[in-house]
Design a protein around this motif. Structure first.
Motif, PDB file in Angstrom:
ATOM      1  N   VAL A  51     -70.638 -63.122   5.839  1.00 43.18           N
ATOM      2  CA  VAL A  51     -68.984 -63.554   6.030  1.00 43.18           C
ATOM      3  C   VAL A  51     -69.177 -63.497   3.978  1.00 43.18           C
ATOM      4  CG1 VAL A  51     -67.218 -64.935   5.610  1.00 43.18           C
ATOM      5  CG2 VAL A  51     -68.645 -65.152   6.749  1.00 43.18           C
ATOM      6  N   LEU A  52     -68.465 -62.755   3.181  1.00 41.89           N
ATOM      7  CA  LEU A  52     -68.672 -62.225   2.257  1.00 41.89           C
ATOM      8  C   LEU A  52     -66.755 -63.050   1.345  1.00 41.89           C
ATOM      9  CD1 LEU A  52     -69.948 -58.581   2.186  1.00 41.89           C
ATOM     10  CD2 LEU A  52     -70.780 -60.933   1.375  1.00 41.89           C
ATOM     11  N   GLY A  72     -59.661 -60.024 -11.027  1.00 42.83           N
ATOM     12  CA  GLY A  72     -59.485 -60.281  -9.757  1.00 42.83           C
ATOM     13  C   GLY A  72     -59.589 -59.243  -8.883  1.00 42.83           C
ATOM     14  N   MET A  73     -58.916 -57.649  -9.444  1.00 49.31           N
ATOM     15  CA  MET A  73     -59.198 -56.846  -9.333  1.00 49.31           C
ATOM     16  C   MET A  73     -60.649 -56.665  -8.995  1.00 49.31           C
ATOM     17  SD  MET A  73     -56.747 -55.480  -6.749  1.00 49.31           S
ATOM     18  CE  MET A  73     -57.373 -54.084  -6.422  1.00 49.31           C
ATOM     19  N   ALA A  74     -61.923 -56.702  -9.892  1.00 48.56           N
ATOM     20  CA  ALA A  74     -62.510 -56.484  -9.679  1.00 48.56           C
ATOM     21  C   ALA A  74     -63.540 -57.506  -9.108  1.00 48.56           C
ATOM     22  CB  ALA A  74     -63.353 -57.195 -11.062  1.00 48.56           C
ATOM     23  N   ALA A  75     -63.227 -58.708  -9.067  1.00 52.59           N
ATOM     24  CA  ALA A  75     -64.031 -59.096  -7.649  1.00 52.59           C
ATOM     25  C   ALA A  75     -63.387 -58.654  -6.561  1.00 52.59           C
ATOM     26  CB  ALA A  75     -63.459 -60.504  -7.744  1.00 52.59           C
ATOM     27  N   TYR A  76     -62.373 -58.454  -6.092  1.00 51.17           N
ATOM     28  CA  TYR A  76     -62.316 -57.506  -5.047  1.00 51.17           C
ATOM     29  C   TYR A  76     -63.023 -56.327  -4.778  1.00 51.17           C
ATOM     30  CZ  TYR A  76     -58.445 -60.029  -3.315  1.00 51.17           C
ATOM     31  OH  TYR A  76     -57.350 -61.192  -2.122  1.00 51.17           O
ATOM     32  N   GLY A  77     -63.614 -55.452  -5.783  1.00 53.66           N
ATOM     33  CA  GLY A  77     -64.471 -54.558  -6.280  1.00 53.66           C
ATOM     34  C   GLY A  77     -65.995 -55.338  -6.062  1.00 53.66           C
ATOM     35  N   ALA A  78     -66.509 -55.966  -6.482  1.00 57.35           N
ATOM     36  CA  ALA A  78     -67.460 -56.795  -6.324  1.00 57.35           C
ATOM     37  C   ALA A  78     -68.126 -56.980  -4.603  1.00 57.35           C
ATOM     38  CB  ALA A  78     -68.114 -57.827  -7.191  1.00 57.35           C
ATOM     39  N   VAL A  79     -66.888 -57.428  -4.191  1.00 54.91           N
ATOM     40  CA  VAL A  79     -67.218 -57.912  -2.585  1.00 54.91           C
ATOM     41  C   VAL A  79     -67.226 -56.595  -1.841  1.00 54.91           C
ATOM     42  CG1 VAL A  79     -66.349 -59.158  -1.129  1.00 54.91           C
ATOM     43  CG2 VAL A  79     -65.906 -60.232  -3.405  1.00 54.91           C
ATOM     44  N   ALA A  80     -66.480 -55.488  -2.261  1.00 60.59           N
ATOM     45  CA  ALA A  80     -66.014 -54.521  -1.405  1.00 60.59           C
ATOM     46  C   ALA A  80     -67.707 -53.386  -1.425  1.00 60.59           C
ATOM     47  CB  ALA A  80     -65.585 -53.754  -1.744  1.00 60.59           C
ATOM     48  N   GLY A  81     -68.569 -53.558  -2.997  1.00 56.78           N
ATOM     49  CA  GLY A  81     -69.731 -53.055  -3.349  1.00 56.78           C
ATOM     50  C   GLY A  81     -71.133 -53.883  -2.153  1.00 56.78           C
ATOM     51  N   LEU A  82     -70.765 -55.276  -2.338  1.00 53.64           N
ATOM     52  CA  LEU A  82     -71.629 -56.121  -1.574  1.00 53.64           C
ATOM     53  C   LEU A  82     -71.323 -55.379  -0.275  1.00 53.64           C
ATOM     54  CD1 LEU A  82     -71.386 -59.659  -3.047  1.00 53.64           C
ATOM     55  CD2 LEU A  82     -73.359 -57.819  -3.335  1.00 53.64           C
ATOM     56  N   GLU A  84     -70.427 -52.330   1.303  1.00 51.80           N
ATOM     57  CA  GLU A  84     -71.241 -51.342   1.422  1.00 51.80           C
ATOM     58  C   GLU A  84     -72.273 -51.576   1.246  1.00 51.80           C
ATOM     59  OE1 GLU A  84     -70.001 -46.908   0.179  1.00 51.80           O
ATOM     60  OE2 GLU A  84     -69.986 -48.791  -1.577  1.00 51.80           O
ATOM     61  N   VAL A  85     -72.987 -52.059   0.693  1.00 55.66           N
ATOM     62  CA  VAL A  85     -74.678 -52.526   0.900  1.00 55.66           C
ATOM     63  C   VAL A  85     -75.367 -53.414   2.731  1.00 55.66           C
ATOM     64  CG1 VAL A  85     -76.625 -53.619   0.332  1.00 55.66           C
ATOM     65  CG2 VAL A  85     -74.985 -52.730  -1.252  1.00 55.66           C
ATOM     66  N   GLN A  86     -74.559 -54.177   2.684  1.00 58.00           N
ATOM     67  CA  GLN A  86     -74.583 -54.909   4.102  1.00 58.00           C
ATOM     68  C   GLN A  86     -74.472 -53.778   5.045  1.00 58.00           C
ATOM     69  OE1 GLN A  86     -76.162 -57.926   4.113  1.00 58.00           O
ATOM     70  NE2 GLN A  86     -76.406 -57.089   1.960  1.00 58.00           N
ATOM     71  N   LEU A  87     -73.012 -52.656   5.560  1.00 57.55           N
ATOM     72  CA  LEU A  87     -72.861 -51.647   5.659  1.00 57.55           C
ATOM     73  C   LEU A  87     -73.532 -50.468   5.905  1.00 57.55           C
ATOM     74  CD1 LEU A  87     -68.570 -51.884   5.483  1.00 57.55           C
ATOM     75  CD2 LEU A  87     -70.009 -52.714   8.024  1.00 57.55           C
ATOM     76  N   GLY A  88     -74.188 -50.762   4.984  1.00 63.35           N
ATOM     77  CA  GLY A  88     -75.141 -49.121   5.438  1.00 63.35           C
ATOM     78  C   GLY A  88     -76.716 -49.823   5.746  1.00 63.35           C
ATOM     79  N   LEU A  89     -76.968 -50.887   5.596  1.00 59.08           N
ATOM     80  CA  LEU A  89     -77.507 -51.641   6.859  1.00 59.08           C
ATOM     81  C   LEU A  89     -77.827 -52.384   8.130  1.00 59.08           C
ATOM     82  CD1 LEU A  89     -78.888 -54.545   4.528  1.00 59.08           C
ATOM     83  CD2 LEU A  89     -80.099 -52.119   4.647  1.00 59.08           C
TER      84      LEU A  89
END
Length: 186
Positions: A51-52, A72-82, A84-89
């Protein structure tokens, strides 16, 4: 959810694991105090998925002096990056965020497309305004970002309508929404 509830309403190990056909990206949306974080944690437990939440990332950026719309948008982008890593796993991911505007929500659509996974949006609201206000005003300090009722009303005024496929959950209804949410995710 008889038979699958663990301690304190959590999900026990015998719970059904939806989405067994592969990972799914679950994006929660809704105003502060409607119960989306509680539901996100329960869904994450049922899916055995990370859960992110966006709020702690926004608070961390604020501690470094980054405030306003861009962080605020940077926080959304950071969570999206994390995510993406989890989905890639090969893991499903549950995103817990207000998602008040189309640009924030677009991150999840783009991510799901890039990752080749289904996106399931769950919009949470509390249909009883007095109950919603009570929840916002009685949140323990430090549990979530401290948001006043007045700030919540301002966010509601700027909340862009969610368009597209989604499950809408009203947490003011006495029925446990988890079984319906899990059915929606499969």
């Amino acid at each position: 959810m008889s038979g699958a509830t663990g301690p304190a309403g959590g999900v026990g190990p015998e719970a059904v694991r939806p989405g067994s056909g592969g990972p799914v990206l679950v994006a929660f949306a809704g105003l502060p105090g409607v119960g989306k974080s509680t539901l996100a944690v329960r869904v994450g437990a049922a899916l055995r998925a990370p859960v992110l939440p966006v709020d702690p990332v926004e608070r961390a950026l604020g501690r470094y002096g980054l405030v306003g719309d861009v962080p605020g948008m940077a926080a959304y982008g950071a969570v999206a990056g994390l995510a993406e890593v989890q989905l890639g796993l090969g893991l499903s991911v549950v995103v817990d965020a207000v998602n008040p505007v189309a640009s924030a929500r677009g991150l999840w659509h783009d991510l799901a497309e890039r990752a080749g996974v289904p996106l399931r949006v769950i919009e949470v609201h509390c249909g009883d305004e007095a109950e919603h206000r009570r929840r916002v005003e009685t949140r323990p300090p430090g549990e979530q970002a401290t948001v006043t009722w007045e700030q919540t009303l301002l966010r509601r005024a700027g909340y862009e309508p969610l368009i597209g496929p989604r499950l809408v959950v009203d947490t003011a209804v006495a029925t446990d929404p988890l079984p319906g949410i899990l059915a929606y995710l499969t």
